[in-house]
Design an enzyme around this catalytic site. Structure first.
Site, short mmCIF file in Angstrom:
data_model
loop_
_atom_site.label_atom_id
_atom_site.label_comp_id
_atom_site.label_asym_id
_atom_site.label_seq_id
_atom_site.Cartn_x
_atom_site.Cartn_y
_atom_site.Cartn_z
N ASP A 1 -0.36 -2.29 -5.27
CA ASP A 1 -0.39 -2.98 -3.98
C ASP A 1 -1.56 -3.97 -3.96
O ASP A 1 -2.68 -3.64 -4.38
CB ASP A 1 -0.56 -1.92 -2.88
N GLU B 1 1.83 -6.59 -7.25
CA GLU B 1 2.11 -7.40 -6.06
C GLU B 1 1.07 -8.51 -6.11
O GLU B 1 -0.12 -8.26 -5.86
CB GLU B 1 1.97 -6.58 -4.79
#
Length: 656
Positions: free
Chosen positions: A322, A358
């Site tokens: 993330d 990401e």
């Protein structure tokens, strides 16, 4: 250095790191975790490590740490011995975290927090899982799911098991995944997290888990069976040919901003574990109030130890990171050759794992799509946006669509690399669902309690049926067609593809594009009311992708012959069957094309795309001795008849 609670024949060795604390203790608790039975001071061992061997204790011992030193938040110092701190290396906690204002109280302004804090549980870790290569390979299908919402309403899963990691091993779930051709499930965060402080007063809770406290301990709510539950589930999925990828959050913790709670890293050594401005303020490249200093050697080692833990003791295939640019920031600036990124890719335990970035955060120059080094795959939001623009009907979108279908060489073809690192997706957990993309022109986040101010405003979505249409059946048909077209484009795209759980059968969040705080029917998958026809169509797309391997290749489409074949890997044609010319590519009103794929076996697959709302007859080039046949049983195609508007159709060329 070995940190955490290590169980030995002589007792438990407790060890924790801090470069700034003057004194550190381990607090021991009774079996219920309610009563502190001992508080023992740790001894400095050099290089910031403080440790103590405590005889007479073993597996199941509940504990926490305390630290003392200067208390000066304006200088990044938060020491307060009244704050019980979770071990950053805890492998288990005995209950969920719950926000309370006293967890964020200033020193000497709040009582001891031991009664509010979960206790770390010392555990003897199982023998490592035998090392095996990951099942997932680039080009496969990743199925992103929220563990709790995925099975919370599943009628075949025993009620006591619904919403847990163990439920993923249920035969009904595995059968569903196999029908979809899932290569790997990607589990949204399953480690212990805490609600943001504004949620409890609203009667809401964090349903996504992107607010961790520490990084190894699983959320008891999701894994009541602890690490063994995850390990057993990964094994069962693997037996079915399905890998497991963990979505992990190393960019920030739930200790939030200056007003947030002191739970672990902040109370042990905030200056080292978090990035700070020169004036002492916390850096906020994550939008959550703090940013982990992933370039600090101790933080780097903590991340690596966490990844090794889940590979060795759970057998996972890999990880999705993330806000991954945070992992690559050195002195605040992103560096694709940052030590941590290189350490992960080169580690003997981790080097063959699936690594997915990401590629954005909100810090300076935080949008880094295409800037990670192999072997990192990257979430490709340009794919998402360009495909949505085409199907929304935006002018001039056909060239961008072709580039995305071909693997996004403009993004990932750096330094002449022949293969793509893209992870293509239409929808993800963050944003509108596939069904909502075609039903809501604007977000509807009113249930989040922020007057619809949160979440993205530019969703590239549309309300199919808004132009004065009042026929409910016609609207439903149009929306279903658009969902099928989006799914077909995804499954026809080169590179890895990702589908978010429930999008295969029309899940809706009623237009909420930021449903992180909705642990309720807004996010729980409605298995009883699912669109089974759409689900079957998705399964057919998956079967086609398996049957025609050229669809799942990671090599960029070039127009040159495929390996071992005289047929070009792709030809881009108009609906009349002739190559698209420069004027066609530059025609802003063009919404039709054919992607004619060739493979090494000499077969061709025609992907006929009609983005116009009007039907159209398509013509395909013929070869002697071959004929065009429907490629999907549930989608019979006759070239003598017009193709409906807003659809993707597939024909495969086979010998007569």
């Amino acid at each position: 250095m070995t940190l955490g609670a290590t169980i030995t024949p002589e007792g438990i060795r407790f060890a924790v790191w801090s470069s700034s604390a003057r004194r550190l203790w381990v607090s021991l608790f009774d079996d219920s975790g309610a009563r502190e039975i001992d508080r023992l001071e740790l001894k400095p061992e050099g290089e910031g490590v403080h440790a103590l061997l405590v005889p007479g204790h073993g597996d199941g011992t509940r504990y926490g740490f305390r630290a003392d030193g200067d208390y000066a938040p304006e200088r990044g110092l938060w020491f307060d011995p009244d704050k019980l701190l979770t071990d950053p290396y805890a492998v288990e906690v005995d209950r969920r975290y719950q926000y309370h204002w006293r967890l964020a109280a200033k020193r000497n302004e709040g009582a001891d927090t031991a009664s509010l804090m979960p206790k770390a549980v010392a555990r003897s870790l199982p023998e490592p899982v035998p090392a095996k290569p990951p099942l997932f390979q680039p080009g496969g299908l990743i199925y992103e799911l929220n563990v709790r919402s995925f099975t919370k309403l599943h009628p075949d899963v025993p009620e006591a098991q619904r919403g847990t990691i163990a439920a993923l091993a249920h035969p009904a779930i595995i059968e569903h995944l196999k029908r979809l051709g899932v290569s790997a499930v990607e589990l949204m965060p399953v480690t212990a997290s805490i609600d943001e402080r504004h949620l409890p007063p609203l009667g809401l809770s964090n349903a996504w888990g992107y607010n961790p406290v520490t990084f190894m301990a699983l959320d008891p709510h999701l894994a009541p069976g602890g690490l063994k539950e995850l390990r057993d589930t990964v094994a069962e999925l693997r037996k079915a040919g399905i890998g497991t990828i963990l979505d992990l959050v190393f960019n920030h913790t739930g200790e939030s901003d200056r007003l947030g709670p002191t739970l672990s890293l902040r109370g042990l050594d905030a200056l080292a574990y978090y990035r700070h401005q020169p004036d002492g303020r916390l850096v906020n490249d994550t939008g959550t109030g703090n940013t982990v200093a992933c370039d600090h050697p101790v933080a780097r080692e903590m991340v690596l130890d966490t990844l090794r833990h889940f590979v060795r003791h759970a057998g996972v295939d890999g990880f999705r990171f993330d806000l991954a640019p945070v992992l690559g920031r050195v002195d605040g600036a992103f560096d694709p050759d940052a030590p941590l990124l290189g350490d992960i890719a080169g580690d003997p335990v981790l080097a063959d794992r699936v690594l997915i970035a990401e590629p954005w955060d909100i810090g300076p120059n935080g949008y880094r799509l295409g800037n990670f080094r192999p072997p990192y795959l990257e979430w490709n939001d340009r794919y998402r946006d360009d495909v949505r623009r085409f199907w929304r009907g935006d002018a001039g979108a056909i060239g961008a669509l072709a580039t995305r279908l071909a693997g996004s060489s403009d993004v990932f073809g750096e330094e002449g690399r022949p293969t793509s690192r893209t992870v293509n997706f239409i929808a993800a957990h963050d944003g509108m669902t596939l069904a909502d993309i075609v039903a809501y022109e604007r977000k509807h986040n009113e249930a989040n309690g922020e007057q619809n101010r949160d979440g993205h405003n530019d969703n590239l979505s549309w309300n199919n049926g808004a132009e004065g249409e009042t026929d409910d059946e016609a609207i439903a048909t149009a929306r279903s067609s658009d969902q099928r077209a989006l799914l077909a484009a995804l499954f026809a795209s080169r590179g890895t593809i990702m589908l978010t759980a429930g999008d295969e059968f029309g899940r809706t969040q009623k237009g909420n594009n930021n449903a992180y705080a909705q642990d309720n029917a807004i996010t729980w998958l409605d298995w009883a009311g699912r669109d089974q026809a759409l689900e079957q169509y998705t399964s057919s797309l998956a079967a086609l992708r398996r049957a025609f391997p050229a669809l799942a290749h990671t090599r960029f489409l070039t127009g040159e012959p495929a390996d071992g074949s005289e047929i070009p890997d792709v030809a881009w044609l108009t609906e009349t069957g002739v190559p698209l010319g420069e004027s066609d590519w530059n025609d802003a009103g063009r919404h039709r094309l054919v992607m004619l794929l060739g493979d090494s076996e000499g077969e061709r697959l025609a992907v006929m795309i009609n983005g116009d709302r009007r039907q159209c007859v398509f013509t395909l080039p013929a070869r002697d001795g071959f004929e065009w046949r429907p490629a999907i049983e549930t989608q019979p195609v006759d070239l003598a008849r017009p193709l409906p508007g807003r659809c993707v159709s597939f024909l495969i060329e086979r010998r007569r």
